[in-house]
Design a protein around this motif. Structure first.
Motif, PDB file in Angstrom:
ATOM      1  N   ARG A 275       0.706  23.426  13.418  1.00 42.19           N
ATOM      2  CA  ARG A 275       1.539  22.345  13.961  1.00 42.19           C
ATOM      3  C   ARG A 275       2.932  22.387  13.345  1.00 42.19           C
ATOM      4  NH1 ARG A 275      -1.346  18.549  16.896  1.00 42.19           N
ATOM      5  NH2 ARG A 275      -3.571  18.535  16.476  1.00 42.19           N
ATOM      6  N   SER A 276       3.876  22.000  14.141  1.00 48.20           N
ATOM      7  CA  SER A 276       5.252  21.939  13.667  1.00 48.20           C
ATOM      8  C   SER A 276       5.397  20.831  12.629  1.00 48.20           C
ATOM      9  CB  SER A 276       6.191  21.653  14.836  1.00 48.20           C
ATOM     10  OG  SER A 276       7.486  21.338  14.357  1.00 48.20           O
ATOM     11  N   PRO A 277       6.154  21.062  11.580  1.00 45.37           N
ATOM     12  CA  PRO A 277       6.393  19.999  10.601  1.00 45.37           C
ATOM     13  C   PRO A 277       7.361  18.943  11.134  1.00 45.37           C
ATOM     14  CG  PRO A 277       7.592  21.965   9.970  1.00 45.37           C
ATOM     15  CD  PRO A 277       6.764  22.328  11.163  1.00 45.37           C
ATOM     16  N   GLN A 278       7.944  19.196  12.282  1.00 46.26           N
ATOM     17  CA  GLN A 278       8.856  18.235  12.893  1.00 46.26           C
ATOM     18  C   GLN A 278       8.052  17.140  13.581  1.00 46.26           C
ATOM     19  OE1 GLN A 278      12.083  18.708  12.176  1.00 46.26           O
ATOM     20  NE2 GLN A 278      11.310  20.506  11.113  1.00 46.26           N
ATOM     21  N   GLY A 279       8.598  15.963  13.667  1.00 44.66           N
ATOM     22  CA  GLY A 279       7.931  14.873  14.370  1.00 44.66           C
ATOM     23  C   GLY A 279       7.501  13.775  13.424  1.00 44.66           C
ATOM     24  N   VAL A 280       6.514  12.993  13.860  1.00 46.76           N
ATOM     25  CA  VAL A 280       6.058  11.841  13.100  1.00 46.76           C
ATOM     26  C   VAL A 280       5.408  12.306  11.797  1.00 46.76           C
ATOM     27  CG1 VAL A 280       4.532   9.837  13.118  1.00 46.76           C
ATOM     28  CG2 VAL A 280       5.707  10.511  15.205  1.00 46.76           C
ATOM     29  N   ARG A 281       5.910  11.822  10.679  1.00 44.07           N
ATOM     30  CA  ARG A 281       5.396  12.185   9.363  1.00 44.07           C
ATOM     31  C   ARG A 281       4.765  11.001   8.653  1.00 44.07           C
ATOM     32  NH1 ARG A 281       4.419  16.952   9.217  1.00 44.07           N
ATOM     33  NH2 ARG A 281       4.642  17.082   7.011  1.00 44.07           N
ATOM     34  N   SER A 282       4.908   9.798   9.231  1.00 49.64           N
ATOM     35  CA  SER A 282       4.352   8.599   8.637  1.00 49.64           C
ATOM     36  C   SER A 282       3.814   7.704   9.747  1.00 49.64           C
ATOM     37  CB  SER A 282       5.414   7.852   7.845  1.00 49.64           C
ATOM     38  OG  SER A 282       4.982   6.544   7.517  1.00 49.64           O
TER      39      SER A 282
ATOM     40  N   GLU B 277      -8.354  27.802  23.523  1.00 45.32           N
ATOM     41  CA  GLU B 277      -7.323  28.840  23.588  1.00 45.32           C
ATOM     42  C   GLU B 277      -5.969  28.316  23.130  1.00 45.32           C
ATOM     43  OE1 GLU B 277      -9.003  27.745  26.461  1.00 45.32           O
ATOM     44  OE2 GLU B 277     -10.648  29.173  26.156  1.00 45.32           O
ATOM     45  N   GLU B 278      -5.664  27.073  23.507  1.00 45.68           N
ATOM     46  CA  GLU B 278      -4.401  26.456  23.088  1.00 45.68           C
ATOM     47  C   GLU B 278      -4.390  26.241  21.571  1.00 45.68           C
ATOM     48  OE1 GLU B 278      -2.955  23.393  26.474  1.00 45.68           O
ATOM     49  OE2 GLU B 278      -4.947  22.973  25.639  1.00 45.68           O
ATOM     50  N   TYR B 279      -5.504  25.744  21.066  1.00 41.46           N
ATOM     51  CA  TYR B 279      -5.596  25.486  19.627  1.00 41.46           C
ATOM     52  C   TYR B 279      -5.458  26.803  18.857  1.00 41.46           C
ATOM     53  CZ  TYR B 279      -7.357  24.094  15.097  1.00 41.46           C
ATOM     54  OH  TYR B 279      -7.486  23.875  13.746  1.00 41.46           O
ATOM     55  N   GLN B 280      -6.146  27.821  19.308  1.00 41.01           N
ATOM     56  CA  GLN B 280      -6.083  29.116  18.639  1.00 41.01           C
ATOM     57  C   GLN B 280      -4.656  29.671  18.657  1.00 41.01           C
ATOM     58  OE1 GLN B 280      -8.435  32.268  20.387  1.00 41.01           O
ATOM     59  NE2 GLN B 280      -8.584  33.305  18.420  1.00 41.01           N
ATOM     60  N   ALA B 281      -3.995  29.584  19.794  1.00 41.02           N
ATOM     61  CA  ALA B 281      -2.618  30.083  19.900  1.00 41.02           C
ATOM     62  C   ALA B 281      -1.693  29.316  18.951  1.00 41.02           C
ATOM     63  CB  ALA B 281      -2.127  29.971  21.339  1.00 41.02           C
ATOM     64  N   MET B 282      -1.880  28.000  18.871  1.00 48.13           N
ATOM     65  CA  MET B 282      -1.054  27.199  17.967  1.00 48.13           C
ATOM     66  C   MET B 282      -1.270  27.644  16.523  1.00 48.13           C
ATOM     67  SD  MET B 282      -1.208  23.157  16.964  1.00 48.13           S
ATOM     68  CE  MET B 282      -2.816  23.402  16.219  1.00 48.13           C
TER      69      MET B 282
ATOM     70  N   VAL C 197     -13.296  22.322  16.651  1.00 47.30           N
ATOM     71  CA  VAL C 197     -12.044  21.794  16.106  1.00 47.30           C
ATOM     72  C   VAL C 197     -11.024  21.597  17.226  1.00 47.30           C
ATOM     73  CG1 VAL C 197     -10.161  22.264  14.504  1.00 47.30           C
ATOM     74  CG2 VAL C 197     -12.500  22.715  13.824  1.00 47.30           C
ATOM     75  N   GLY C 198     -11.051  22.456  18.204  1.00 51.04           N
ATOM     76  CA  GLY C 198     -10.157  22.267  19.351  1.00 51.04           C
ATOM     77  C   GLY C 198     -10.381  20.922  20.027  1.00 51.04           C
ATOM     78  N   THR C 199     -11.654  20.471  20.117  1.00 47.36           N
ATOM     79  CA  THR C 199     -11.927  19.173  20.741  1.00 47.36           C
ATOM     80  C   THR C 199     -11.314  18.037  19.945  1.00 47.36           C
ATOM     81  OG1 THR C 199     -14.025  18.705  19.596  1.00 47.36           O
ATOM     82  CG2 THR C 199     -14.155  20.009  21.628  1.00 47.36           C
ATOM     83  N   MET C 200     -11.144  18.239  18.645  1.00 48.48           N
ATOM     84  CA  MET C 200     -10.589  17.208  17.782  1.00 48.48           C
ATOM     85  C   MET C 200      -9.090  17.037  17.992  1.00 48.48           C
ATOM     86  SD  MET C 200     -12.762  18.321  14.439  1.00 48.48           S
ATOM     87  CE  MET C 200     -12.095  17.108  13.320  1.00 48.48           C
ATOM     88  N   THR C 201      -8.455  18.007  18.590  1.00 57.11           N
ATOM     89  CA  THR C 201      -7.008  17.963  18.798  1.00 57.11           C
ATOM     90  C   THR C 201      -6.642  17.598  20.228  1.00 57.11           C
ATOM     91  OG1 THR C 201      -6.870  20.278  19.438  1.00 57.11           O
ATOM     92  CG2 THR C 201      -6.676  19.779  17.083  1.00 57.11           C
ATOM     93  N   GLY C 202      -7.638  17.579  21.114  1.00 60.10           N
ATOM     94  CA  GLY C 202      -7.360  17.341  22.524  1.00 60.10           C
ATOM     95  C   GLY C 202      -6.865  18.593  23.230  1.00 60.10           C
TER      96      GLY C 202
END
Length: 134
Positions: free
Chosen positions: A122-129, A111-116, A102-107
């Protein structure tokens, strides 16, 4: 919210970074998911690892689905109807953990994916559409 089911389902495709597993996606990916489930047996895993292309050719998959599987492009597999829980059989066959795949799917590195994810995702802030870029 629209009362037309087709309009409503189309809205689900507007969520950035998310592939909602709809009935249409399930129908499209039926054979891809059946292939993935076949990897539950050691015999089939060995047959697949011996000649991936020949094994995939035995299934009624589209060429695009076969290529996505061969490339281990899990995001494309999801677009083409794959279900992550079935695809887990494929990355498990490759010796990858769910976290690694799954980490590969996020780029991200695992370790980064797990920490997130431990920090709440993911933050709900940002692009929503996707369409409106908002």
């Amino acid at each position: 919210m629209s009362t037309d089911i087709h309009e409503y389902l189309a809205e689900l495709e507007d969520i950035p970074g998310t592939r909602v597993y709809t009935a249409a996606r399930a129908r499209r990916g039926y054979w891809m998911n059946q292939f993935a489930m076949s990897l539950m047996t050691a015999e089939n895993r060995e047959r697949f690892k011996a000649d991936e292309r020949a094994y995939l050719d035995a299934w009624p998959l589209t060429e695009e689905q076969k290529q996505a599987l061969l490339d281990r492009d899990y995001n494309r597999c999801l677009d083409l109807g794959g279900n992550i829980y079935f695809l887990a059989k494929l990355f498990s066959t490759d010796g990858l953990s769910f976290l690694q795949a799954v980490g590969t799917m996020t780029g991200m590195r695992p370790e980064e994916y797990q920490a997130m994810m431990v920090a709440g995702g993911r933050s709900p802030q940002g692009v929503r559409s996707i369409r409106e870029k908002r």
